[in-house]
Design a protein around this motif. Sequence first.
Motif, PDB file in Angstrom:
ATOM      1  N   PHE A   1      -1.895  10.401  -6.743  1.00 59.45           N
ATOM      2  CA  PHE A   1      -2.917   9.851  -5.851  1.00 59.45           C
ATOM      3  C   PHE A   1      -4.019  10.880  -5.672  1.00 59.45           C
ATOM      4  O   PHE A   1      -3.752  12.058  -5.438  1.00 59.45           O
ATOM      5  CB  PHE A   1      -2.338   9.499  -4.475  1.00 59.45           C
ATOM      6  CG  PHE A   1      -1.602   8.188  -4.433  1.00 59.45           C
ATOM      7  CD1 PHE A   1      -2.255   6.999  -4.707  1.00 59.45           C
ATOM      8  CD2 PHE A   1      -0.260   8.143  -4.115  1.00 59.45           C
ATOM      9  CE1 PHE A   1      -1.583   5.781  -4.670  1.00 59.45           C
ATOM     10  CE2 PHE A   1       0.419   6.944  -4.069  1.00 59.45           C
ATOM     11  CZ  PHE A   1      -0.245   5.756  -4.350  1.00 59.45           C
ATOM     12  N   LEU A   2      -5.264  10.429  -5.778  1.00 57.83           N
ATOM     13  CA  LEU A   2      -6.434  11.253  -5.506  1.00 57.83           C
ATOM     14  C   LEU A   2      -7.307  10.416  -4.585  1.00 57.83           C
ATOM     15  O   LEU A   2      -7.870   9.409  -4.990  1.00 57.83           O
ATOM     16  CB  LEU A   2      -7.177  11.585  -6.800  1.00 57.83           C
ATOM     17  CG  LEU A   2      -8.433  12.420  -6.649  1.00 57.83           C
ATOM     18  CD1 LEU A   2      -8.136  13.749  -5.971  1.00 57.83           C
ATOM     19  CD2 LEU A   2      -9.077  12.657  -8.006  1.00 57.83           C
ATOM     20  N   THR A   3      -7.394  10.823  -3.305  1.00 59.09           N
ATOM     21  CA  THR A   3      -7.963   9.932  -2.302  1.00 59.09           C
ATOM     22  C   THR A   3      -8.707  10.679  -1.202  1.00 59.09           C
ATOM     23  O   THR A   3      -8.552  11.888  -1.042  1.00 59.09           O
ATOM     24  CB  THR A   3      -6.829   9.079  -1.688  1.00 59.09           C
ATOM     25  OG1 THR A   3      -7.375   8.181  -0.741  1.00 59.09           O
ATOM     26  CG2 THR A   3      -5.783   9.948  -1.030  1.00 59.09           C
ATOM     27  N   GLU A   4      -9.475   9.927  -0.449  1.00 55.93           N
ATOM     28  CA  GLU A   4     -10.156  10.455   0.742  1.00 55.93           C
ATOM     29  C   GLU A   4      -9.193  10.524   1.925  1.00 55.93           C
ATOM     30  O   GLU A   4      -9.402  11.273   2.865  1.00 55.93           O
ATOM     31  CB  GLU A   4     -11.333   9.546   1.132  1.00 55.93           C
ATOM     32  CG  GLU A   4     -12.390   9.364   0.067  1.00 55.93           C
ATOM     33  CD  GLU A   4     -13.326  10.541  -0.048  1.00 55.93           C
ATOM     34  OE1 GLU A   4     -13.474  11.280   0.933  1.00 55.93           O
ATOM     35  OE2 GLU A   4     -13.887  10.733  -1.132  1.00 55.93           O
ATOM     36  N   GLU A   5      -8.144   9.717   1.873  1.00 51.36           N
ATOM     37  CA  GLU A   5      -7.197   9.584   2.982  1.00 51.36           C
ATOM     38  C   GLU A   5      -6.316  10.823   3.086  1.00 51.36           C
ATOM     39  O   GLU A   5      -5.483  11.076   2.232  1.00 51.36           O
ATOM     40  CB  GLU A   5      -6.333   8.335   2.792  1.00 51.36           C
ATOM     41  CG  GLU A   5      -5.352   8.072   3.897  1.00 51.36           C
ATOM     42  CD  GLU A   5      -6.001   7.969   5.263  1.00 51.36           C
ATOM     43  OE1 GLU A   5      -5.636   8.770   6.142  1.00 51.36           O
ATOM     44  OE2 GLU A   5      -6.854   7.103   5.449  1.00 51.36           O
ATOM     45  N   SER A   6      -6.502  11.586   4.144  1.00 55.68           N
ATOM     46  CA  SER A   6      -5.783  12.852   4.254  1.00 55.68           C
ATOM     47  C   SER A   6      -4.721  12.872   5.354  1.00 55.68           C
ATOM     48  O   SER A   6      -4.154  13.915   5.641  1.00 55.68           O
ATOM     49  CB  SER A   6      -6.774  13.998   4.499  1.00 55.68           C
ATOM     50  OG  SER A   6      -7.454  13.790   5.714  1.00 55.68           O
TER      51      SER A   6
END
Length: 139
Positions: free
Chosen positions: A82-87
Motif C-alpha cells: 500500500f502506498l497512500t495518503e492515509e497515515s
Amino acid sequence: MANETILVVDGDTQSRKVLEVSFKKSGYRVLMTESAAEALACLEDETPDLIVSDTDLPDGDGFGLCKEVKSRSEWEHIPFLFLTEESSLPQKIEGLEIGADDYLTRPIYIKEVTTRVEVLLQKRDRELLSEGGLEEFTG
C-alpha cells in the motif's frame, strides 16, 4: 529485477505517472490501472510480480482489492504494497492484517518505494525457492 512486472493501482493520475516513470527507470515493466475493478481485470490477463495500490480508489478501497488478491490461490503469493495518503495507525494495521506486505504513507521518497519493492521481490523469490516454486541455477 530484470523484466519483473509491477501493477500500480491508483486513482490519481499524477501519482500513477510518477510511479510509472520511477519504476521504469529502475528496470521494471509497469501495468497501470486506476480502480480495483481494472486491477482485477488486469490480473485475470496477466499476473504481475508485485502490486502497489492506494487505499482510496474511485470504485471502493484498496483493502477490498488486497483481500481479493490474497484470497485467490493463483495470486496469494504476489507481494502487495500500500502506498497512500492515509497515515492513521488503524488503517495501517488493517492493511497489514488483511495481508499487505508493506504499508507506506505519502509523502515518501521514490528511492524508498523502489527499494522496498526490490526487497519484497527478493523476499518473494527466496520463499518461492524454498518451496520449490523456482528452479535455482548455478554455474
